[in-house]
Design a protein around this motif. Structure first.
Motif, PDB file in Angstrom:
ATOM      1  N   LEU A 135       7.553  -0.756   4.955  1.00 22.41           N
ATOM      2  CA  LEU A 135       7.179  -0.738   6.362  1.00 22.41           C
ATOM      3  C   LEU A 135       6.259  -1.904   6.686  1.00 22.41           C
ATOM      4  O   LEU A 135       5.463  -2.341   5.845  1.00 22.41           O
ATOM      5  CB  LEU A 135       6.467   0.574   6.711  1.00 22.41           C
ATOM      6  CG  LEU A 135       7.234   1.870   6.458  1.00 22.41           C
ATOM      7  CD1 LEU A 135       6.353   3.060   6.815  1.00 22.41           C
ATOM      8  CD2 LEU A 135       8.526   1.914   7.253  1.00 22.41           C
ATOM      9  N   ASN A 136       6.359  -2.395   7.912  1.00 21.58           N
ATOM     10  CA  ASN A 136       5.371  -3.333   8.421  1.00 21.58           C
ATOM     11  C   ASN A 136       4.083  -2.574   8.736  1.00 21.58           C
ATOM     12  O   ASN A 136       4.102  -1.345   8.903  1.00 21.58           O
ATOM     13  CB  ASN A 136       5.893  -4.016   9.688  1.00 21.58           C
ATOM     14  CG  ASN A 136       7.105  -4.892   9.420  1.00 21.58           C
ATOM     15  OD1 ASN A 136       7.086  -5.715   8.513  1.00 21.58           O
ATOM     16  ND2 ASN A 136       8.153  -4.705  10.214  1.00 21.58           N
ATOM     17  N   PRO A 137       2.954  -3.260   8.839  1.00 18.59           N
ATOM     18  CA  PRO A 137       1.712  -2.568   9.185  1.00 18.59           C
ATOM     19  C   PRO A 137       1.782  -1.779  10.490  1.00 18.59           C
ATOM     20  O   PRO A 137       1.037  -0.808  10.658  1.00 18.59           O
ATOM     21  CB  PRO A 137       0.692  -3.712   9.265  1.00 18.59           C
ATOM     22  CG  PRO A 137       1.214  -4.749   8.336  1.00 18.59           C
ATOM     23  CD  PRO A 137       2.714  -4.683   8.484  1.00 18.59           C
ATOM     24  N   ASP A 138       2.680  -2.162  11.421  1.00 17.24           N
ATOM     25  CA  ASP A 138       2.796  -1.423  12.679  1.00 17.24           C
ATOM     26  C   ASP A 138       3.696  -0.193  12.564  1.00 17.24           C
ATOM     27  O   ASP A 138       3.923   0.510  13.549  1.00 17.24           O
ATOM     28  CB  ASP A 138       3.288  -2.340  13.802  1.00 17.24           C
ATOM     29  CG  ASP A 138       4.713  -2.850  13.581  1.00 17.24           C
ATOM     30  OD1 ASP A 138       5.355  -2.464  12.575  1.00 17.24           O
ATOM     31  OD2 ASP A 138       5.184  -3.656  14.408  1.00 17.24           O
ATOM     32  N   GLN A 195       0.864  -1.175   0.000  1.00 17.88           N
ATOM     33  CA  GLN A 195       0.000   0.000   0.000  1.00 17.88           C
ATOM     34  C   GLN A 195       0.901   1.226   0.000  1.00 17.88           C
ATOM     35  O   GLN A 195       1.774   1.375   0.862  1.00 17.88           O
ATOM     36  CB  GLN A 195      -0.909  -0.021   1.237  1.00 17.88           C
ATOM     37  CG  GLN A 195      -2.013   1.013   1.218  1.00 17.88           C
ATOM     38  CD  GLN A 195      -3.010   0.780   2.344  1.00 17.88           C
ATOM     39  OE1 GLN A 195      -2.708   0.098   3.327  1.00 17.88           O
ATOM     40  NE2 GLN A 195      -4.201   1.336   2.238  1.00 17.88           N
ATOM     41  N   LEU A 196       0.706   2.110  -0.976  1.00 15.95           N
ATOM     42  CA  LEU A 196       1.579   3.267  -1.136  1.00 15.95           C
ATOM     43  C   LEU A 196       1.178   4.388  -0.194  1.00 15.95           C
ATOM     44  O   LEU A 196      -0.009   4.705  -0.061  1.00 15.95           O
ATOM     45  CB  LEU A 196       1.526   3.783  -2.576  1.00 15.95           C
ATOM     46  CG  LEU A 196       1.847   2.793  -3.691  1.00 15.95           C
ATOM     47  CD1 LEU A 196       1.790   3.489  -5.037  1.00 15.95           C
ATOM     48  CD2 LEU A 196       3.200   2.149  -3.480  1.00 15.95           C
ATOM     49  N   HIS A 197       2.169   5.014   0.415  1.00 11.73           N
ATOM     50  CA  HIS A 197       1.927   6.230   1.167  1.00 11.73           C
ATOM     51  C   HIS A 197       1.896   7.409   0.200  1.00 11.73           C
ATOM     52  O   HIS A 197       2.469   7.343  -0.885  1.00 11.73           O
ATOM     53  CB  HIS A 197       3.010   6.433   2.223  1.00 11.73           C
ATOM     54  CG  HIS A 197       2.970   5.426   3.329  1.00 11.73           C
ATOM     55  ND1 HIS A 197       3.043   5.772   4.660  1.00 11.73           N
ATOM     56  CD2 HIS A 197       2.860   4.063   3.305  1.00 11.73           C
ATOM     57  CE1 HIS A 197       2.981   4.683   5.418  1.00 11.73           C
ATOM     58  NE2 HIS A 197       2.875   3.635   4.608  1.00 11.73           N
ATOM     59  N   PRO A 198       1.246   8.495   0.563  1.00  7.30           N
ATOM     60  CA  PRO A 198       1.193   9.657  -0.341  1.00  7.30           C
ATOM     61  C   PRO A 198       2.587  10.105  -0.768  1.00  7.30           C
ATOM     62  O   PRO A 198       3.497  10.225   0.056  1.00  7.30           O
ATOM     63  CB  PRO A 198       0.491  10.727   0.507  1.00  7.30           C
ATOM     64  CG  PRO A 198      -0.360   9.947   1.458  1.00  7.30           C
ATOM     65  CD  PRO A 198       0.443   8.720   1.789  1.00  7.30           C
ATOM     66  N   LEU A 204       7.672   5.766   1.000  1.00 13.35           N
ATOM     67  CA  LEU A 204       7.171   4.821   2.004  1.00 13.35           C
ATOM     68  C   LEU A 204       6.087   3.934   1.408  1.00 13.35           C
ATOM     69  O   LEU A 204       5.143   4.417   0.788  1.00 13.35           O
ATOM     70  CB  LEU A 204       6.617   5.569   3.207  1.00 13.35           C
ATOM     71  CG  LEU A 204       7.584   6.505   3.941  1.00 13.35           C
ATOM     72  CD1 LEU A 204       6.876   7.201   5.093  1.00 13.35           C
ATOM     73  CD2 LEU A 204       8.800   5.744   4.436  1.00 13.35           C
ATOM     74  N   ILE A 205       6.239   2.634   1.633  1.00 14.82           N
ATOM     75  CA  ILE A 205       5.270   1.652   1.164  1.00 14.82           C
ATOM     76  C   ILE A 205       5.060   0.630   2.277  1.00 14.82           C
ATOM     77  O   ILE A 205       6.028   0.033   2.763  1.00 14.82           O
ATOM     78  CB  ILE A 205       5.757   0.941  -0.110  1.00 14.82           C
ATOM     79  CG1 ILE A 205       5.962   1.954  -1.246  1.00 14.82           C
ATOM     80  CG2 ILE A 205       4.785  -0.156  -0.532  1.00 14.82           C
ATOM     81  CD1 ILE A 205       6.520   1.343  -2.522  1.00 14.82           C
ATOM     82  N   THR A 206       3.824   0.443   2.681  1.00 13.34           N
ATOM     83  CA  THR A 206       3.523  -0.597   3.668  1.00 13.34           C
ATOM     84  C   THR A 206       3.449  -1.939   2.961  1.00 13.34           C
ATOM     85  O   THR A 206       2.804  -2.073   1.927  1.00 13.34           O
ATOM     86  CB  THR A 206       2.203  -0.308   4.392  1.00 13.34           C
ATOM     87  OG1 THR A 206       2.341   0.912   5.139  1.00 13.34           O
ATOM     88  CG2 THR A 206       1.853  -1.429   5.363  1.00 13.34           C
ATOM     89  N   HIS A 207       4.123  -2.920   3.534  1.00 15.84           N
ATOM     90  CA  HIS A 207       4.183  -4.260   2.949  1.00 15.84           C
ATOM     91  C   HIS A 207       3.485  -5.225   3.905  1.00 15.84           C
ATOM     92  O   HIS A 207       3.950  -5.435   5.029  1.00 15.84           O
ATOM     93  CB  HIS A 207       5.652  -4.673   2.751  1.00 15.84           C
ATOM     94  CG  HIS A 207       5.826  -5.927   1.965  1.00 15.84           C
ATOM     95  ND1 HIS A 207       7.013  -6.645   1.943  1.00 15.84           N
ATOM     96  CD2 HIS A 207       4.978  -6.605   1.161  1.00 15.84           C
ATOM     97  CE1 HIS A 207       6.876  -7.694   1.165  1.00 15.84           C
ATOM     98  NE2 HIS A 207       5.645  -7.694   0.684  1.00 15.84           N
ATOM     99  N   TYR A 208       2.395  -5.809   3.443  1.00 16.94           N
ATOM    100  CA  TYR A 208       1.637  -6.745   4.267  1.00 16.94           C
ATOM    101  C   TYR A 208       2.193  -8.153   4.077  1.00 16.94           C
ATOM    102  O   TYR A 208       1.507  -9.059   3.604  1.00 16.94           O
ATOM    103  CB  TYR A 208       0.154  -6.672   3.905  1.00 16.94           C
ATOM    104  CG  TYR A 208      -0.459  -5.347   4.276  1.00 16.94           C
ATOM    105  CD1 TYR A 208      -1.040  -5.151   5.517  1.00 16.94           C
ATOM    106  CD2 TYR A 208      -0.422  -4.278   3.388  1.00 16.94           C
ATOM    107  CE1 TYR A 208      -1.589  -3.925   5.872  1.00 16.94           C
ATOM    108  CE2 TYR A 208      -0.968  -3.050   3.723  1.00 16.94           C
ATOM    109  CZ  TYR A 208      -1.546  -2.875   4.967  1.00 16.94           C
ATOM    110  OH  TYR A 208      -2.080  -1.657   5.310  1.00 16.94           O
TER     111      TYR A 208
END
Length: 374
Positions: free
Chosen positions: A144-147, A108-111, A233-237
C-alpha cells in the motif's frame, strides 16, 4: 519516528537449536531511518522468527545502532556492496528458517501480515479444500501507499519487458483474497527456503531493478505459481523517481531479461515491437538530456561485453522450462501503462500514439506456434 524501546519484547528463535519457521531478510544501505520504522512492526507480529540485516554499507552507523537497539538481529556486513540482488542472496544463504521473506527496509507491516503470508505458504505446501497444493509457490503481499491506496498487488509486464506495479493507486479493497499474478514485487516476497535455493536466488548481474521480474519469470518457466496474498498488508514508502543511474539499470536489465527468458523464435516475432520500444526509450533519453543518452549507451556496452555469460545464463534458464512462451505472454500488457505518469495530457497522447501499434505488432499467442517447450 517510532522508537523500538517501548515495543513488547520480540519473539525470536535462538541461534542454536531448532530452526525458526520464518527468516526475514533486509538489505540495508544507509537504511537506519527506515529500519527504525519497520522493525517494531516486525517484532510485534507474534511469530517465532529470525531477522537478518545484510549491511551493504558498513560504517554508516546502522549496524552499530542495531547491535544496541536490536541485539537479536543478525547483521551480515557486505563491504563490497553486491547490490539488492546480491545482498538478498547473502541473506537467503544465511537464513535458517523454513520460509524466507525478502522485505524492503522502506516498508511497515500491518498487524497479522506475516501470519497471513506464512499460513498461505503452509496451505500451499500441505494442500487444502480451497487451495491446490503447490509447495514451490512464491507469494507476495499487497503493498500500500502511505495514503492507503495500492502500491502494488504484484507486478505486471508489457510484452516488450517494461515492468510496472499492478493496481497502482487503485482502492485497496479492489484486490482481495489470494490472486495469481504475472510477476511479484521484490519489496515483499516469501517462498520456502528450498524454492529459493532451486531458483538460485536473484541473478546478481542485475545488481538492482528488475531482479524480481527475472526471478518471477524464471519461476513461472519452471511451473511455479506466483500469488499475491491480498490480506497481508504492508505499507511501502516508495518514492517514485528517475535518474540516469536508475534508467541505466532499468533498460539494461529489461533487455537482459528478454534475452534470458524468451525463446529465439519468440524474440524474432517480437522484433518490430521491441524496436518500437527501443525508439520510445531513446526518445525519452533524448528529452531528458545527455546523461540519460550516455546511460542508454552504457547499457548496450555492458550487454555486448557480457554476451557470452548471457548466452550461458540463457541456456541454463531454457533447460528448466516446462511452459511455453505463449503462457508467459497471455497476461502480458499490450499497451504501455502511461496512466501511471504524473502528466495526464502527455499520458493520453502517448497512449493514443502507441496503443494501436503495439496491438498490431503483438506476437500471435497460439500454443502451437509460439515458444513451445522442448
Amino acid at each position: 519516528m517510532i522508537e523500538p524501546s517501548p515495543q513488547p519484547e520480540p519473539i525470536l528463535a535462538p541461534q542454536a537449536g531448532p530452526a525458526p519457521e520464518l527468516s526475514v531478510v533486509l538489505v540495508s544501505y544507509e537504511s537506519r531511518t527506515d529500519l527504525e520504522r519497520l522493525l517494531p512492526t516486525v517484532f510485534t507480529q507474534g511469530l517465532e522468527l529470525e531477522v537478518l540485516v545484510v549491511d551493504n554499507h558498513p560504517g554508516d552507523g546502522t549496524a552499530d545502532w542495531l547491535r544496541i537497539a536490536y541485539p537479536s538481529v543478525r547483521v551480515i556486513p557486505r563491504p563490497d556492496n553486491p547490490g539488492y540482488a546480491g545482498g538478498n542472496n547473502t541473506g537467503i544463504t544465511e537464513a535458517r528458517g523454513r520460509y524466507v521473506l525478502i522485505l524492503n527496509p522502506d516498508t511497515q507491516l500491518h498487524p497479522g501480515a506475516l501470519r497471513v503470508l506464512l499460513e498461505t505458504c503452509a496451505s500451499l505446501r500441505e494442500g487444502s479444500e480451497a487451495i491446490r497444493a503447490h509447495p514451490k509457490a512464491l507469494v507476495g503481499a499487497k503493498l500500500l501507499n502511505p495514503d492507503g491506496t495500492v502500491n502494488a498487488a504484484g507486478n505486471q509486464m508489457h510484452y516488450s519487458g517494461i515492468t510496472t506495479c499492478r493496481g497502482l493507486h487503485a482502492p485497496a479493497e479492489r484486490h482481495r483474497g489470494l490472486e495469481p499474478v504475472p510477476l511479484l514485487s521484490g519489496a515483499a516476497l516469501i517462498a520456502a527456503k528450498e524454492t529459493w535455493v532451486e531458483l538460485g536466488g536473484f541473478d546478481e548481474d542485475y545488481w538492482m531493478y528488475l531482479e524480481d521480474t527475472d526471478l518471477s519469470l524464471r519461476a513461472r518457466l519452471r511451473g511455479y505459481p506466483l500469488l499475491c496474498a491480498n490480506e497481508a498488508l504492508i505499507t511501502h514508502y516508495y518514492r517514485l523517481g528517475m535518474n540516469p543511474r536508475k534508467f541505466y539499470y532499468l533498460e539494461r536489465n529489461r533487455l537482459l531479461t528478454l534475452c534470458k527468458v524468451y525463446q529465439e523464435r519468440t524474440l524474432r516475432r517480437m522484433a518490430p515491437a521491441l524496436l518500437l520500444t527501443e525508439l520510445a526509450t531513446w526518445g525519452f533519453a533524448l528529452l531528458k538530456g545527455p546523461a540519460y543518452l550516455a546511460a542508454r549507451w552504457r547499457g548496450y556496452a555492458w550487454l555486448y561485453r557480457n554476451r557470452e555469460r548471457i548466452r550461458q545464463k540463457r541456456a541454463e534458464v531454457q533447460k528448466t522450462r516446462v511452459i511455453p512462451d505463449a503462457t508467459l505472454l497471455e497476461d502480458a500488457l499490450t499497451h504501455l501503462p502511461f496512466e501511471q505518469l504524473t502528466n495526464p495530457h502527455l499520458a493520453g497522447l502517448l497512449d493514443r500514439l502507441t496503443r494501436p501499434l503495439y496491438a498490431l505488432l503483438r506476437p500471435r499467442m497460439g500454443q502451437s506456434g509460439l515458444g513451445r517447450a522442448a
